[in-house]
Design an enzyme around this catalytic site. Structure first.
Site, PDB file in Angstrom:
ATOM      1  CD  GLN A   1      15.736  18.702 -34.243  1.00 23.88           C
ATOM      2  OE1 GLN A   1      15.872  19.638 -33.594  1.00 23.88           O
ATOM      3  NE2 GLN A   1      15.396  17.165 -33.583  1.00 23.88           N
TER       4      GLN A   1
ATOM      5  CB  ILE B   1      16.442  23.662 -42.586  1.00 25.15           C
ATOM      6  CG1 ILE B   1      16.802  24.286 -43.847  1.00 25.15           C
ATOM      7  CG2 ILE B   1      16.411  22.130 -42.902  1.00 25.15           C
ATOM      8  CD1 ILE B   1      17.157  25.658 -43.854  1.00 25.15           C
TER       9      ILE B   1
ATOM     10  CG  HIS C   1      10.546  25.623 -38.448  1.00 21.59           C
ATOM     11  ND1 HIS C   1       9.360  25.711 -37.784  1.00 21.59           N
ATOM     12  CD2 HIS C   1      11.226  24.750 -37.836  1.00 21.59           C
ATOM     13  CE1 HIS C   1       9.528  25.102 -36.682  1.00 21.59           C
ATOM     14  NE2 HIS C   1      10.373  24.327 -36.807  1.00 21.59           N
TER      15      HIS C   1
ATOM     16  CD  GLU D   1      23.900  25.412 -43.624  1.00 25.17           C
ATOM     17  OE1 GLU D   1      22.644  24.997 -44.343  1.00 25.17           O
ATOM     18  OE2 GLU D   1      24.335  24.639 -42.834  1.00 25.17           O
TER      19      GLU D   1
ATOM     20  CB  SER E   1      28.458  27.384 -49.208  1.00 27.43           C
ATOM     21  OG  SER E   1      28.550  26.339 -50.036  1.00 27.43           O
ATOM     22  CB  ALA E   2      30.698  22.815 -46.330  1.00 29.59           C
TER      23      ALA E   2
ATOM     24  NE  ARG F   1      29.306  19.578 -49.709  1.00 28.32           N
ATOM     25  CZ  ARG F   1      28.293  20.126 -49.958  1.00 28.32           C
ATOM     26  NH1 ARG F   1      27.654  20.956 -49.027  1.00 28.32           N
ATOM     27  NH2 ARG F   1      28.080  20.159 -51.163  1.00 28.32           N
TER      28      ARG F   1
ATOM     29  CG  LEU G   1       5.824  38.783 -34.228  1.00 27.21           C
ATOM     30  CD1 LEU G   1       6.929  38.244 -33.171  1.00 27.21           C
ATOM     31  CD2 LEU G   1       5.260  40.102 -33.703  1.00 27.21           C
TER      32      LEU G   1
ATOM     33  NE  ARG H   1      11.542  22.608 -34.323  1.00 27.30           N
ATOM     34  CZ  ARG H   1      11.542  21.475 -34.820  1.00 27.30           C
ATOM     35  NH1 ARG H   1      11.709  20.328 -33.940  1.00 27.30           N
ATOM     36  NH2 ARG H   1      11.470  21.203 -36.146  1.00 27.30           N
TER      37      ARG H   1
END
Lengths: 356, 356, 356, 356
Positions: free
Chosen positions: B150, B152, B154, B161, B163-164, B245, B262, B272
């Site tokens: 959800q 991301i 934005h 992130e 990473s798997a 994964r 900001l 949110r």
């Protein structure tokens, strides 16, 4: 001053001296003018001197990372062109912030790259972009409007520009020095050729200066207000500022706060510090390159090696280079390259004898 | 550090306890587990405790503006859900940076607004966006993958992130507490209804827990590697991480560095922290609202007044309100509003007796 | 023409007539000039007429959705100000594209909203933004540079502007009509007050016209080239175009292709068709509002109701309105509103007697 | 419809067969399943077949430019992986739109480049980005969630994803074919090594299949609703959808509308069609490369030559190549390159004997 621009001042003292010759406020105080090519250059206002002094005198404690070399020039007004400047007014992060973000992304995978420097070079070489977005910088820039119009095309930045709807623009216009008064290139539609000389140079400079001064004087008449805020004719109204500004020429100076992340700063510099860029914007880009070096020295080195000093070769170009390495014959006909591409490739590898 | 954490709503003590129960590194040290709803909650690793301590112990001198309240909680891991956290790891600017940018834009025009607070309220009320872009903040967030998906959406943020593809994900999954185990709303396709109770609640929690544990165990089997890095069967190869994964469930925790300005932070929070948002993301937004308050207190007040607590009224809705103020009769038929719109309008002004 | 601008032409015939009075190419053909306020207005070139005719004469078959009303005015040059225009040159999607995207997102959840119109209104009311991003439009715009500088601040668009580094700008400048020659507002730093009249109006118009013509003439002298491409003095070189352009005034016309999605178009129009926007950009926004109506009529209705005609009320403002509805006494002191906020609120609900 | 689908490279027949094996709607009709690796593959629904037929049967007249080859496959569901697809559902512009925008920007300056093809190659070579932003394309994509998470990191696109807050996800999971069941690379943290074989391969596939099926079955139990919409136990409430989804594995399929401009599409393809990209996303990128070729064939050629097939060389690398061309000795020590960089450079020019 001209000599210093682009290579960046080497000491705070030098910068301090230049600071006095620039202004980003109205209400100029009346100090003896400095002239160059017979144009009076504006000086710093009292207000401005005080603001810089205040900003530079603060010492705050922070748990954030700092960039020691950048701290030294924080808030300084580094001169650019005849009335412009570049000031770093805030920043976030340093080289270690890039490494930190990359190590979160790649986790244990990054352990192979043992040093911060090695990791940053790896990221730059393989176009890993997001770790470089973790650093941010904010500049205060004074620049001619026609350069601002090029600059603003870089959309991935935050901008607050001085608004001529609300306020009166300073009486400052860019006038090229005679060595930058280039003729139109005859071979390249966007390029500059040789410098204009003698009477024609004088004529051009006079036209630029006279037109800028006359349109500014008429701007004041239309506003019924002088740039120092005094009214011209008490019995008249002034034209709305948002309208009067249209009379100004494109070499009038404006100013803005311009904030961007490190990745987009490098994208900007790659294009604007390039020799294809217009000289007037390159002056700013060169100064900013120097602030980049102070801010994130490891990233700066990688950027110079992989982006600025590097070259791209097309698939067809690669075949040519492979043959040249093997010592095989290769002609433009066989290569599938256009004449222009061929010459660009040969030039990139200093094979000037092969240019056609 | 521990003492400072307790700025979140409930109590410092509770939060302090939780801090030790979270982790963003692998190689967990073996401390006695804390259980809640019979789920073992992971604890901070040695490495992690050391990293926070190191980050918080630095005291650097800077000429940049600082935000004193935000400095106090810098790097703290504020707990969110059962294994997540929110950490502010860097920032740039404060309330005065907004004012500074606005005064450059509007020049003398801003003199009418005499105080910083008045100016910020004016900017917020009239949707002047660019001055709020002059401040930047960077968070380190640990959150379940279905919430990350959800979040991301934005796009105006910088993200790195975990990473798997490169690394093995921690063995941590989100399990709702029983009071958050809501049934599907029957009146609203996206909403939650009453809480599930009794045996059904137990069954659901058991299913979630068992499936997460089994799929994680099989993830390890496929990798032929446990999450502590040890090999399971020396005679076997492991499936590529980027493939294995895919067996994990969407409540597995991930983590990222998330940096934004900001203005975009407020856009995120407006959506949110709203009561329409899913509870699990609202937990993060509420914590971030609190960091907003510490960082830029004046902006926070204006944001709460004009954005969070405010209402929008359509052209048709305005006509209804005008009639209500005059004491005139108005019916939904005359208003041109749909039943849904009518009720939303009445509810916004606490006219519950007029709802239909 | 002046009467039509801003309210948008009502028939293709009207537009066709106006088309002849505008130009976006050099090499003007010599048709009898039309004068207004004694300024000659440029006409379409032969080349341009041919290009429009060619574009409009094509009939292609497509499986894509089309917008019938927008097809009717595709490529037309709708006049704006004295030499500008707005042309829709391409588009993608229509109202049904928004519905289609929303139904993918919300799946069966959207079945509650039975009609396309109801769904679009719902999306607009609740600020669901992404479905509106599924439509795209591309304009060709001719506009004065000082307006282009406002416009370009909307960063979420794709732009290709005519480059004065490469080519010579047309000899066309914006000159306000006498009814738009507003004085600076004395109560509002950014606003316009009454219109200048009599001799002062004439003086201002003369200054604007003379300065634009003189700086353009000197631009030609510096280039050593006239705008029709002929050389002035065969024995001289011309100044580089990228430099000579700095002598032009900010009311010189430029042109660009400007492409954006429907969401960002509405964000642009919300700000620029507002009565606070500068008149000169509002003229363009009004024309574009009309193209919006032709393109996506359902979205247009929702936009006018919820965005353009709507109002936002702060948390404090809501309390005031609640009391007014109940017939209770409320004073500015109790409200916590500033005088400015109070008056804005009262004005929004036509409570002029309560303004202070 | 079926006949039209077969425009993809291999053969119409093969593709036609695949079309029946995919679905982007719920309410599957009951046709005999097709199996591969003993996994039943879903088929097209009646609703979906009808929607495609409707979309493809429309013939609208437009004055817009069209791309004839892309029109032929518009709306087709091109299969990707075991249950995914790529559909082009709308587009705007073609190769001539790029040329048109460039000629507006560069005006007479572009006359030197005589052909459209030459101009597009020039723009690509010199990284002129904005003309490529003038074209737009919209895809409908069905893909596994773990791939969607990689994909969404490209922020410069518009997205509407199927929402599992509102609707129930289809019972479809990605299961690799045995030839794609790669082991973790031992030399490269993000790479794949050899394929798993024999019993281990079978075991992995069984684990993936069983876990996906079990977690989906439990998802239905928690929802108290089957994917065909029927209720499981009339006496129970269902868990909220926004919660139940967390139990699904990351290989569950999702779908979205994804819209981007041509420049950003190429940026996406450059990274995701590269051999470093994960196989599963490369499958999609390869299909999209084919749609690129149909849409803008000239741009496609330039993209393959300059971006996909090209190479970048660092400043240090250039010195090495220069020496190699001259036939001079050069060692890694002298070059200043790391071992990794050296080998990447040698590999790019097929100098495998020089790799160390």
């Amino acid at each position: 001053m001209v000599e210093v621009v682009g290579t960046a001042p080497t000491s705070a003292m030098v910068i301090t001296k230049f600071v006095y010759r620039h202004s980003w406020k109205t209400n100029l105080i009346n100090i003896k003018g400095i002239t160059r090519d017979s144009i009076t250059i504006m000086k710093l206002t009292k207000e401005q001197l005080k603001e810089i002094k205040n900003q530079q005198s603060q010492t705050n404690n922070t748990k954030r990372v700092i960039s020691p070399e950048l701290e030294k020039i924080l808030y300084d007004a580094i001169p650019a062109l005849d009335h412009g400047f570049v000031r770093v007014v805030d920043y976030m992060g340093d080289d270690t912030s890039i490494v930190q973000a990359a190590r979160v992304s790649y986790g244990k995978g990054t352990k192979q790259v043992s040093t911060d420097s090695g990791l940053i070079k790896y990221l730059m070489r393989h176009w890993h972009s997001t770790p470089f977005e973790m650093c941010e910088i904010k500049y205060h820039i004074k620049l001619p409007i026609f350069i601002a119009r090029q600059w603003i095309r870089h959309r991935t930045a935050n901008v607050n520009e001085y608004s001529a709807r609300y306020s009166i623009l300073d009486k400052e216009f860019y006038l090229p020095t005679s060595e930058n008064l280039a003729a139109q290139s005859t071979s390249n539609r966007q390029g500059r050729g040789n410098v204009l000389e003698g009477d024609q140079a004088k004529e051009v400079l006079k036209l630029l200066k006279d037109d800028a001064e006359r349109t500014y004087a008429n701007y004041e008449i239309m506003l019924n207000e002088r740039y120092d805020g005094s009214t011209i004719d008490e019995n008249k109204k002034g034209l709305a500022r948002e309208l009067a500004r249209m009379n100004l020429t494109l070499n009038t100076y404006t100013q803005w706060y311009w904030k961007t992340d490190l990745l987009n700063l490098m994208n900007f510099l790659r294009l604007r510090a390039d020799h294809h860029a217009q000289y007037e914007i390159r002056v700013y880009a060169d100064i900013m390159l120097d602030t980049l070096k102070k801010w994130v020295p490891i990233t700066y080195e990688a950027f110079m090696d992989y982006r600025v000093g590097g070259t791209e070769i097309s698939a067809k170009g690669k075949l040519v280079i492979k043959k040249l390495i093997k010592g095989e014959e290769i002609s433009i006909q066989d290569s599938g390259l256009s004449k222009r591409e061929w010459n660009e490739l040969m030039e990139a590898f200093n094979l000037n004898d092969k240019m056609i």
